[in-house]
Write an enzyme that holds these catalytic residues in place. Sequence first.
Site, PDB file in Angstrom:
ATOM      1  N   ASN A   1      25.446  18.745  34.619  1.00  0.00           N
ATOM      2  CA  ASN A   1      26.115  20.045  34.509  1.00  0.00           C
ATOM      3  C   ASN A   1      25.239  21.075  33.794  1.00  0.00           C
ATOM      4  OD1 ASN A   1      29.115  18.295  34.454  1.00  0.00           O
ATOM      5  ND2 ASN A   1      28.798  19.993  35.862  1.00  0.00           N
ATOM      6  N   SER A   2      24.006  21.182  34.260  1.00  0.00           N
ATOM      7  CA  SER A   2      23.011  22.149  33.770  1.00  0.00           C
ATOM      8  C   SER A   2      22.455  21.818  32.398  1.00  0.00           C
ATOM      9  CB  SER A   2      23.563  23.580  33.756  1.00  0.00           C
ATOM     10  OG  SER A   2      23.919  24.008  35.033  1.00  0.00           O
ATOM     11  N   GLY A   3      22.901  20.738  31.778  1.00  0.00           N
ATOM     12  CA  GLY A   3      22.317  20.343  30.502  1.00  0.00           C
ATOM     13  C   GLY A   3      23.300  19.868  29.461  1.00  0.00           C
TER      14      GLY A   3
ATOM     15  N   LEU B   1      25.552  17.605  29.603  1.00  0.00           N
ATOM     16  CA  LEU B   1      25.647  16.145  29.542  1.00  0.00           C
ATOM     17  C   LEU B   1      24.312  15.486  29.190  1.00  0.00           C
ATOM     18  CD1 LEU B   1      28.066  15.376  32.514  1.00  0.00           C
ATOM     19  CD2 LEU B   1      28.490  14.996  30.076  1.00  0.00           C
ATOM     20  N   ALA B   2      23.247  16.278  29.134  1.00  0.00           N
ATOM     21  CA  ALA B   2      21.973  15.737  28.681  1.00  0.00           C
ATOM     22  C   ALA B   2      21.834  15.881  27.168  1.00  0.00           C
ATOM     23  CB  ALA B   2      20.819  16.449  29.380  1.00  0.00           C
TER      24      ALA B   2
ATOM     25  N   TYR C   1      14.324  28.627  45.535  1.00  0.00           N
ATOM     26  CA  TYR C   1      13.773  28.108  44.284  1.00  0.00           C
ATOM     27  C   TYR C   1      12.391  28.711  44.014  1.00  0.00           C
ATOM     28  CZ  TYR C   1      17.427  24.577  45.042  1.00  0.00           C
ATOM     29  OH  TYR C   1      18.619  23.928  45.271  1.00  0.00           O
TER      30      TYR C   1
ATOM     31  N   ASP D   1      14.146  17.394  47.018  1.00  0.00           N
ATOM     32  CA  ASP D   1      15.026  18.480  47.463  1.00  0.00           C
ATOM     33  C   ASP D   1      14.500  19.823  46.974  1.00  0.00           C
ATOM     34  OD1 ASP D   1      17.700  19.554  48.460  1.00  0.00           O
ATOM     35  OD2 ASP D   1      17.694  20.224  46.371  1.00  0.00           O
TER      36      ASP D   1
ATOM     37  N   LYS E   1      16.533  24.226  52.688  1.00  0.00           N
ATOM     38  CA  LYS E   1      17.800  24.891  52.939  1.00  0.00           C
ATOM     39  C   LYS E   1      17.607  26.166  53.739  1.00  0.00           C
ATOM     40  CE  LYS E   1      19.469  22.871  48.646  1.00  0.00           C
ATOM     41  NZ  LYS E   1      18.163  22.368  48.154  1.00  0.00           N
TER      42      LYS E   1
ATOM     43  N   PRO F   1      24.606  17.331  24.527  1.00  0.00           N
ATOM     44  CA  PRO F   1      25.846  18.029  24.180  1.00  0.00           C
ATOM     45  C   PRO F   1      25.808  18.647  22.785  1.00  0.00           C
ATOM     46  CG  PRO F   1      26.169  15.658  24.058  1.00  0.00           C
ATOM     47  CD  PRO F   1      24.787  15.875  24.610  1.00  0.00           C
TER      48      PRO F   1
ATOM     49  N   GLY G   1      23.294  18.056  40.103  1.00  0.00           N
ATOM     50  CA  GLY G   1      23.878  18.696  38.928  1.00  0.00           C
ATOM     51  C   GLY G   1      24.667  17.746  38.059  1.00  0.00           C
ATOM     52  N   VAL G   2      24.230  16.488  37.981  1.00  0.00           N
ATOM     53  CA  VAL G   2      25.031  15.480  37.279  1.00  0.00           C
ATOM     54  C   VAL G   2      25.048  15.686  35.762  1.00  0.00           C
ATOM     55  CG1 VAL G   2      24.783  13.750  39.084  1.00  0.00           C
ATOM     56  CG2 VAL G   2      23.088  13.858  37.245  1.00  0.00           C
TER      57      VAL G   2
END
Length: 325
Positions: free
Chosen positions: A226-228, A230-231, A59, A54, A85, A233, A223-224
Amino acid sequence: MRATDRVRLGHTDVRVTRLGLGLAPIGGLFTPVGDDVARATVDTAWEHGLRLFDTAPLYGAGRSERRARAALSGRPRAEFAISTKVGRRLVPGGTAGQSFWAEPTGLEPVFDFSYAGTMRSYAESLDRLGLDRIDIAHIHDPDQHFTEAVAGAYPALAELRERGAVGAVGAGMNQAPMLADLVRATDLDCVLLAGRYTLLDQSGLAELLPLCHERGVAVLAAGVYNSGLLADPRPGAPYDYAPAPPDLVDRALALRDVCRRHRVPLRAAAIRFPLGHPAVTSVVVGARSPDEVADAVAMFGWEIPGAFWADLKRTGLLPADVPTP
């Protein structure tokens, strides 16, 4: 379910892998990447069997599309699906509005959701990508341009789809309500929902995901992390490209605590969670290095016990009625 499993995208003939690679980072998102690392990143995704890529003109102001061309040129065209896009065209200019992109190209994105602008954007993307067709074309972030997107961009993409120049027509946004409006107003094949169906934010479940499931519109969850947040915290971690508020940091840390009890990496839980909903076809994860690609593939394949999801619901970290893998 494996990252490399190929599935049909909605009612189209486009087939995508369950895990896709988002190419915004190799456009130089926040920090430079360089041509060699960018190519190695895409090459690593290919070696791991990922076949959904994608990108977008936005970008890196065209750099991501050009780097995608360099990495995918010579690959069997029928073996991969690429999405780009429309809605932002690139014109000569400075760096206004480009604070996210660390490798300037001398081009500047400007909004253009008109029919003519969409057709021109499509042709310019083909040139940068070195392709003669696009598998998935998304209307990109029409937040303040809904009417023009419906009246201009969508008819152009629908015409390209009818010609066979586009395999699927979608829309990509960081919000769910307008995507639902677009699904109702047009004949979309898919939507790319960024950050609104994650372990921290299930707002996409209120309306969009049930609507897509009812209509057979495929959802690509992006975005799973959420920009970082959740990678990794921690206080100050990014959430939607800004420092996360304390309450969300606390929630992410609580999620990590449950993960540790079940010996599940938080990244694995984050990457697999969206696929619990039947409307979600694939997860798209951005990566800026070969190591990040390898990590995403490993996290996707992690065995997550049902007791883990039950524990998240028991502790109130997920709603009781949210579908889980």
